[in-house]
Structure formats: structure tokens, C-alpha cells
Design a protein around this motif. Sequence first.
Motif, mmCIF file in Angstrom:
data_model
loop_
_atom_site.group_PDB
_atom_site.id
_atom_site.type_symbol
_atom_site.label_atom_id
_atom_site.label_comp_id
_atom_site.label_asym_id
_atom_site.label_seq_id
_atom_site.Cartn_x
_atom_site.Cartn_y
_atom_site.Cartn_z
ATOM 1 N N MET A 71 11.284 12.037 -58.751
ATOM 2 C CA MET A 71 11.595 13.401 -59.164
ATOM 3 C C MET A 71 12.718 13.973 -58.323
ATOM 4 O O MET A 71 13.387 14.894 -58.708
ATOM 5 C CB MET A 71 10.317 14.216 -58.992
ATOM 6 N N ALA A 72 12.921 13.323 -57.232
ATOM 7 C CA ALA A 72 13.882 14.008 -56.364
ATOM 8 C C ALA A 72 14.553 13.042 -55.416
ATOM 9 O O ALA A 72 14.152 11.886 -55.303
ATOM 10 C CB ALA A 72 13.155 15.082 -55.560
ATOM 11 N N VAL A 73 15.545 13.571 -54.771
ATOM 12 C CA VAL A 73 16.210 12.809 -53.721
ATOM 13 C C VAL A 73 15.384 13.002 -52.457
ATOM 14 O O VAL A 73 15.061 14.128 -52.103
ATOM 15 C CB VAL A 73 17.631 13.356 -53.510
ATOM 16 N N CYS A 74 15.053 11.884 -51.790
ATOM 17 C CA CYS A 74 14.247 11.995 -50.572
ATOM 18 C C CYS A 74 15.038 12.688 -49.475
ATOM 19 O O CYS A 74 16.232 12.486 -49.334
ATOM 20 C CB CYS A 74 13.884 10.603 -50.059
ATOM 21 N N ARG A 75 14.328 13.487 -48.692
ATOM 22 C CA ARG A 75 15.004 14.134 -47.571
ATOM 23 C C ARG A 75 15.186 13.136 -46.435
ATOM 24 O O ARG A 75 14.297 12.333 -46.161
ATOM 25 C CB ARG A 75 14.169 15.304 -47.059
ATOM 26 N N VAL A 76 16.341 13.167 -45.829
ATOM 27 C CA VAL A 76 16.537 12.344 -44.641
ATOM 28 C C VAL A 76 17.003 13.247 -43.503
ATOM 29 O O VAL A 76 17.386 14.392 -43.727
ATOM 30 C CB VAL A 76 17.585 11.234 -44.855
ATOM 31 N N GLN A 77 16.898 12.717 -42.283
ATOM 32 C CA GLN A 77 17.398 13.469 -41.127
ATOM 33 C C GLN A 77 18.240 12.550 -40.275
ATOM 34 O O GLN A 77 18.070 11.337 -40.298
ATOM 35 C CB GLN A 77 16.228 14.000 -40.303
ATOM 36 N N ARG A 78 19.136 13.197 -39.536
ATOM 37 C CA ARG A 78 19.906 12.383 -38.577
ATOM 38 C C ARG A 78 19.045 12.165 -37.351
ATOM 39 O O ARG A 78 18.364 13.080 -36.900
ATOM 40 C CB ARG A 78 21.171 13.121 -38.167
ATOM 41 N N MET A 79 19.096 10.961 -36.832
ATOM 42 C CA MET A 79 18.273 10.684 -35.663
ATOM 43 C C MET A 79 19.116 9.998 -34.596
ATOM 44 O O MET A 79 19.895 9.101 -34.904
ATOM 45 C CB MET A 79 17.098 9.793 -36.039
ATOM 46 N N VAL A 80 18.972 10.457 -33.384
ATOM 47 C CA VAL A 80 19.535 9.712 -32.259
ATOM 48 C C VAL A 80 18.369 9.350 -31.362
ATOM 49 O O VAL A 80 17.543 10.200 -31.044
ATOM 50 C CB VAL A 80 20.560 10.547 -31.472
ATOM 51 N N LEU A 81 18.274 8.093 -31.022
ATOM 52 C CA LEU A 81 17.126 7.642 -30.246
ATOM 53 C C LEU A 81 17.647 6.963 -28.993
ATOM 54 O O LEU A 81 18.606 6.196 -29.046
ATOM 55 C CB LEU A 81 16.322 6.672 -31.092
ATOM 56 N N CYS A 82 17.034 7.296 -27.895
ATOM 57 C CA CYS A 82 17.442 6.664 -26.655
ATOM 58 C C CYS A 82 16.212 6.024 -26.013
ATOM 59 O O CYS A 82 15.170 6.667 -25.895
ATOM 60 C CB CYS A 82 18.052 7.713 -25.719
ATOM 61 N N GLY A 83 16.310 4.782 -25.673
ATOM 62 C CA GLY A 83 15.157 4.096 -25.115
ATOM 63 C C GLY A 83 15.546 3.186 -23.960
ATOM 64 O O GLY A 83 16.727 3.004 -23.665
ATOM 65 N N LEU A 84 14.545 2.613 -23.316
ATOM 66 C CA LEU A 84 14.816 1.699 -22.214
ATOM 67 C C LEU A 84 15.125 0.313 -22.754
ATOM 68 O O LEU A 84 14.539 -0.134 -23.740
ATOM 69 C CB LEU A 84 13.602 1.627 -21.285
ATOM 70 N N LYS A 85 16.040 -0.339 -22.078
ATOM 71 C CA LYS A 85 16.490 -1.631 -22.565
ATOM 72 C C LYS A 85 15.349 -2.641 -22.598
ATOM 73 O O LYS A 85 15.308 -3.510 -23.456
ATOM 74 C CB LYS A 85 17.588 -2.155 -21.646
ATOM 75 N N GLN A 86 14.407 -2.496 -21.655
ATOM 76 C CA GLN A 86 13.319 -3.485 -21.607
ATOM 77 C C GLN A 86 12.423 -3.389 -22.851
ATOM 78 O O GLN A 86 11.759 -4.351 -23.214
ATOM 79 C CB GLN A 86 12.481 -3.273 -20.345
ATOM 80 N N ASP A 87 12.432 -2.200 -23.528
ATOM 81 C CA ASP A 87 11.606 -2.048 -24.727
ATOM 82 C C ASP A 87 12.420 -2.324 -25.996
ATOM 83 O O ASP A 87 11.909 -2.159 -27.094
ATOM 84 C CB ASP A 87 11.068 -0.610 -24.832
ATOM 85 N N ARG A 88 13.671 -2.685 -25.840
ATOM 86 C CA ARG A 88 14.561 -2.729 -26.997
ATOM 87 C C ARG A 88 14.015 -3.584 -28.120
ATOM 88 O O ARG A 88 13.942 -3.176 -29.270
ATOM 89 C CB ARG A 88 15.927 -3.255 -26.559
ATOM 90 N N LYS A 89 13.584 -4.782 -27.768
ATOM 91 C CA LYS A 89 13.133 -5.701 -28.805
ATOM 92 C C LYS A 89 11.962 -5.109 -29.572
ATOM 93 O O LYS A 89 11.933 -5.109 -30.798
ATOM 94 C CB LYS A 89 12.747 -7.035 -28.179
ATOM 95 N N LYS A 90 11.008 -4.554 -28.817
ATOM 96 C CA LYS A 90 9.795 -4.045 -29.472
ATOM 97 C C LYS A 90 10.106 -2.852 -30.353
ATOM 98 O O LYS A 90 9.589 -2.723 -31.465
ATOM 99 C CB LYS A 90 8.757 -3.667 -28.418
ATOM 100 N N ILE A 91 10.986 -1.983 -29.862
ATOM 101 C CA ILE A 91 11.322 -0.792 -30.661
ATOM 102 C C ILE A 91 12.038 -1.203 -31.943
ATOM 103 O O ILE A 91 11.747 -0.710 -33.043
ATOM 104 C CB ILE A 91 12.188 0.175 -29.825
ATOM 105 N N LEU A 92 12.959 -2.134 -31.796
ATOM 106 C CA LEU A 92 13.684 -2.579 -32.993
ATOM 107 C C LEU A 92 12.734 -3.240 -33.980
ATOM 108 O O LEU A 92 12.854 -3.046 -35.192
ATOM 109 C CB LEU A 92 14.800 -3.548 -32.599
ATOM 110 N N ASP A 93 11.793 -4.005 -33.462
ATOM 111 C CA ASP A 93 10.827 -4.648 -34.362
ATOM 112 C C ASP A 93 10.044 -3.608 -35.150
ATOM 113 O O ASP A 93 9.824 -3.761 -36.355
ATOM 114 C CB ASP A 93 9.869 -5.542 -33.570
#
Lengths: 153, 669
Positions: free
Chosen positions: B1-23
Amino acid sequence: MGTVYALLGAAVAVFLAGAGSAYGVGVAGQAAAGVVSEQPEQFAKVLILELLPGTQGIYGLLVGFITLSKVGLLGGGTVEVSVTTGLLILAACLPIGIVGLISGKEQGKTAAASIGIVAKRPEQFGKAMLFPAMVETYAILALLISILSVSSI
Amino acid sequence: MAVCRVQRMVLCGLKQDRKKILDILQQMNCFEPAKLMENTVFPKESQERTLSQLEQMKRDAKDSLVILNQHNQEDSGLKAGLCGKITFSPKERKELQANREKLLFVTREIIERQREYEKKQEQLEAIKDKLEAITPWLALSVPMREAKTRYTKVVLGSLPEQWSVERLYEVLQQEDRILCEPVIISQDKQKTYIAFVLFREQEEALKKRFKPLGMLPPAIDCLDYPLKAKEKWEKEYKVIKIRRKELRAEFESYEKYRKALEWFYDDCAARIEKYHLVQELSQSEQTFFLQGYILKNQIEQLRQQLAPYDVVMELNDIKPQEEAPVVLTNNSFSSSFKGVVEAFGLPGYHSLDPTTIMSFFYVFLFGLMLSDAAYGALIVIACGWLLLKYKKMQSSLKQSIQLFFWCGWSTLIWGMLFGGYYGDLITVVSRTFFGTEVEIPALWFVPLNNPMKLLMYSMLFGVIHLFTGLFLKGYELIRKGEIKAAILDVGLWFILLSGLLVLLLPSEIFSSIAGTHFEFPEWLNQLGLYGSIASAAGIFLFAGRHSKNWGVRLALGAYDLYNITGWLSDVLSYSRLLALGLATGVIAQVVNQMGSMLGNSIWGVLLFIIVFIIGHSLNLAINLLGAYVHTNRLQYVEFFGKFYEGGGKVFQPFGYHTKYVHAAGDNGE
């Protein structure tokens, strides 16, 4: 004599429009065969495009059939048709015959070009289908006049 | 029925968690990475090496699957599409992940085998050629090359046409006689194969004499006696053939890895996607930044999933002028028509999603064009059966089958309204084979008996369709706050067109065409007249209001008024509803008529059945195509032309874009 003219009208509708379609489908078919030789997975899409110019022949058949049933050649008992009526029917059959011939031919060329679109960008199939359908509008208008005239004579 | 709403997101995380966050992000399939702001401070990390390794692995997996298909004749694309993707349980998935090395090894092996197989194939061809070439020389009782004594020699050659020994002597005994004994080894229709026994010094003279006659040296050369050579080659041939057979068996034994290899392919693709993203990340020594668009309705879930990690998320709404990626949501009926809109082009992020409104018109118009109850029932049954039988089929295929399913219902209903059941099948059958004429009355009217009536209704439907389009344009303008534009560009046109309709309906011309007469009260006629004059003047004055120069402005206004002809042709375009509707019925009648030609006898029934099956399948196929194409056309050109612009960017989330296997947690939608 009137019946002869009427029958001539049916013949004109069927054979001119049919010839246009045959030519159009032929041209588009050559292009389609070329695409399938490289990309067999596009078969369904190019087949649809190839068949688009085929409708003129059907419209011709339609008018031919209505004409035949009008003069009673199909139902058995032939209706007496005066020369004037016969000529009227002949004239009524001309639009779909002539426009069918020309638009069928041209639609074939457009369909061939659209098949080219599908070959390069298969995802644009929806748009590719539109171009040949534009040409067909005029065949439909001619068919309309032919049907209306034949059925109101 | 409609166009889904989206938002801009900037995310900052620790490099050691990078793999898990991306997964997590890849699993959720709700985030499209995009470059939202320039960044020159933090460097990026090149992943070229990993990526090229992964690409190579993916290619290998693909190649080995193609090879397996080639040897084992696996199912065609359509069947695969119907059966859908494979599902693995989490346990199987773990096992596969642990076995990546092994799978890589298997792909390499398969490709190697294929190379050997192709080489063997070539060798077989070569030997075949050699065997063919040596066949005419089999009767030769000396080795083919180097058959000579101290003074004499054997020269081999083939001449076109059939030669006799006498004729050969004739040529040899012309002036400058060549002392020679020709022996005909064999002959076929086009060629004669000859061995000349002669003195060594006359070899050149012989060649010179026979060259103009078309003598060619043998196509094959071997040191041995022809018979012996043939035996040797045949033995080689057998050996290679055995090896080829072994290879084929090996390919068959690799078949058990097919599913694993398919998983491997998808796994490589997913990892490639991930590393592409990693390459785009801005990274400092300890942290990384991720930026892009995220689906608004998924944000909460993402927060929960990311709770165990130290991340900072910054979310912003899309600004009114900003374009953002588009994804459509619809109810289950309308979502079958998503493909139709997508084929034209998605709406812009801030525009209206036309899918729902269009889907109702689509079904309505499609059924009107095909309009045969029996055909409709056939389509419904066929599509319904496919949908029930293959529940897991690919979503795009499922969408189009659903589309035809709904259109089939509409066809069924229109067919009943117009009294078409395989054309006039029941009438013809009852008349021809049972002697009485039974007719199913149309619920509304029979178009063939009254085409004018259907034409009028077609145009009425057209006017409704087009006015809906105009309204949507007005609605969208109002929604964007452009009230002035809505009044001047939409409102005026609406008044003008309705006014013209009011003027047209009671006129002589119309009543003579339609056969019915409209009588409006005088005030309505007056209203129509003044309304259209006023609105035409309004359009003339205001359509070109963006131009400062009054001359240009009025010229633009006049040009915009000229659009009336556009509206006329748009409405006329709906006459195709009549034309296509009639076409189905008439061709069906022709088929029935042809079938009943032999009358009531055994042959008559047989002919009828054959003609019935072939004729009606063809008719259905052609008219189905016609109805599909022309419904699309009416939507794209006439309807969308009034308000819709398209041009939206597709939302391409970071996720598992698999070809064969369902991603983990994905249930097939």
C-alpha cells in the motif's frame, strides 16, 4: 453479385491483415532466434514480443468471420445481398485490411527492436513490451470502425 | 500500500565486534549501505586479495555446477523455479561451514576432471578423423611413407572422379612417357585412390602431369602399413573411450555434492558481499563507521540484537527533497502486482505507491479483455494447483502465478456476464450432437450482438480509470502541500473534462452512435457549458504560469489546452477492451464451428475433440498474451501517464542474496 462483394470484403480483411501479421511475426522471429541462440534463458520473453504483431491477423479473421455470418454463409441459408450492401460490406472491411497490413509490418519491426532491448537488458522487459503495443493501437482503431460498420449495415 | 519508511543511519562500533555486527546486519537484511557524507579522516581497508580469492572460489563453484548439469542432465530452470530454494537446518549449515576446504577441493577436482574429459573428447575426434582418412588406403600392402627400393618408389595420390587403369595409362603414355605402374587401391563415387610404382627420378614428372587433373596426396600420413595403423588407432580409441566412461561415472558420483556445492556458491556470494562492505567502511585504529539507509520498522529489532556490543547509532529522518531507496509493502492481493509496477519503475521515495489502486483496475480490465468463463476457470485451476503443489517456488514466479490466478477469477466472472463458455461451445455441441439447442444466457448481454453497448461501457470504464489517475495526481499535489498546483493543474482539467462530457452526452452525434438518448436538465447543461469555458480560460491563462514572459505563458497555456486531444485518444484507446473481448469470443466460435463440420457421427465427435483441444489452447494462449500486454499498456500509458512518474531507486539491502539455498532464518518470502 452482392454476396461476391461481401465475400471479397471478408477476404480482404483476412488476407491483408494476415499478411501484415505474417510479415511482422517473421521479422520479429528472426530477431528472436538470434537472441535465443546466445541467451536461451530469454526464450519466454522474446516469444511474447515475437507474438505481438500476430494480433492483426486475428483482427482480420474477426472481421472476416463477422462478415461471413452477416451474409449468412456460415449458418447455411444464404441471405440475399444486394450489390449496394455488398459494396458497403467491402468498404467496411477495408480499414482493418489495410491498417492491419501496414501496422502488422511496422509492429514487427518495433518488436524486433524491442527484442534487442531484452537481449541487452532483460529487466527492462516491461518497457520493451510497450513500444510494439503502441503501434497496435491503430490496428485496434481500424478494427473498431470495421466491426461497427459491418454490424450496423 | 505504501512506500516503506527508511531512515539514515550512522553506526559506530568497535573493530573487535566488526564481524559479529556485520553478520547481524546481513542476517536482518534491512540495511542498505550508502555514502551519506564525505570522509577524509579515516582510511579504508583494502580487501582486494580476499575478494579475488572469494571470486575465484565462487567461479569454481559455478563452473563445477555447470559441469555437473552438463553431465547429469539435472532439472531445467522452470522446474527449479517451481521447487524453489533448498533449506538447510542450522546443524547442516554448521557442518557445511566446517567443510568449506573440502568443498573447494571438490570443485577443483570436478573442473580438473572436466578438462581431462574435454581433452579425451578431442582425442577421440582426432582418431575418428584419422580412421576415416585411412579407410580408402586399407588395401595398400606397403607402408604409406618411405615405401621405396634403391631405384623405385611408391607415390600415393587421389584423383577426383572414377578412374580406370586404362585411363591412367593413357595419361601416363602421352608424350614424355612416364614409366609407371598404377595400382588402384580403392574407389568411391567422388574419388579414386591410386598407388603409382615408378622410378624415383620420374616422381616429379608424374606429379606435374597429374596435378592439373586434381591429384592430391593422401589426407593421412603414417609410417606403418595402413592396416596395422588402423589396428593401433582402434586400440587407442578403445582405451580413451574406457577412460571417458570412467570420467562420466566420476561425474555421477560427484552428484552427491550438488547441494553442498550450491550452498558453497551462495556462501561465497554472501561473503563477497560482506567484504565489499568491509572495504567501504571507514576505520580508525579501534573503531569502524557504517553509514546507510535502514528500514524504520526494523530499527527496534536491530537495537535489541546489537545490545551486547558497544555501538553508537545515529538515526535521521529523510528530508523532503532527499531521494532515498524505495521498497514497497502491500497486502497479499496487491503484492502480486508489484512486478507490474516494478517493470515500469518504482515510485520515488516521497511519491504515492500506485500498486493497490492499479491492482483492482488490472484484474477488472484483464478479465474484460479475455472474458470467457471456461478460460477463466482453466486459469484459476491451473494457477491454483501450481500454487498449492509448489509452495516453495521462487517469489518472482509465485508473484506472476498469483497475478494470473486473480485475473482468472475476473475472466470467469466477465465470461459469465457475457455468456461465453469456450465461446458458444454448449450451443454448438447441443445442436450438433443432441439435436436440441441449449443456450446459457448471458447474465448481462452478449457483446457480439450489441458491440456498440460494450464500446460505450469500455469508454466509460476508461473515463473512470483516467479520472482516477487525475485524482491521484491531485491527491499527491495536495499531500505535498502544493494546493495551488492541485487546483490549477488538476481541478481545472477535471471541471473542463466533466463539462465537456455533460455537453457531449445529450448531443445528436452521441445519441446516434450510442443508440440511447440522454436528457439533462437545463441548469446542468448551462453549468457544463460555462464550467468548461471558464476552466478552459483558466488553463489558457495559468498552465504556463512558471514562465515570466506573458507571450510564452499564453503559448504554453494554449499548448496545454491542446491536451484535450490527448484525453480523447486516451479514452478511445479503451476500445481495445471491446476488440480483445470480441476476439476471444469470435475465435472460439470459429473453432467450435470448424469442429462441428462433420456433423453427428463418430468421426464428427473425434474431429470435434481434436479441433477443440488444439483450437482452444491456441486461442487461450494468444488471447492471454493479448490481454496481458494490453492491460499493461492501459496501466502504463493511459493510467500512469496521468500522474505517475516512477524513477525511484530500488532498496538493495545488505543481506544474503542467494541463488540456490535459503539464507538462515529466511523462510522463503
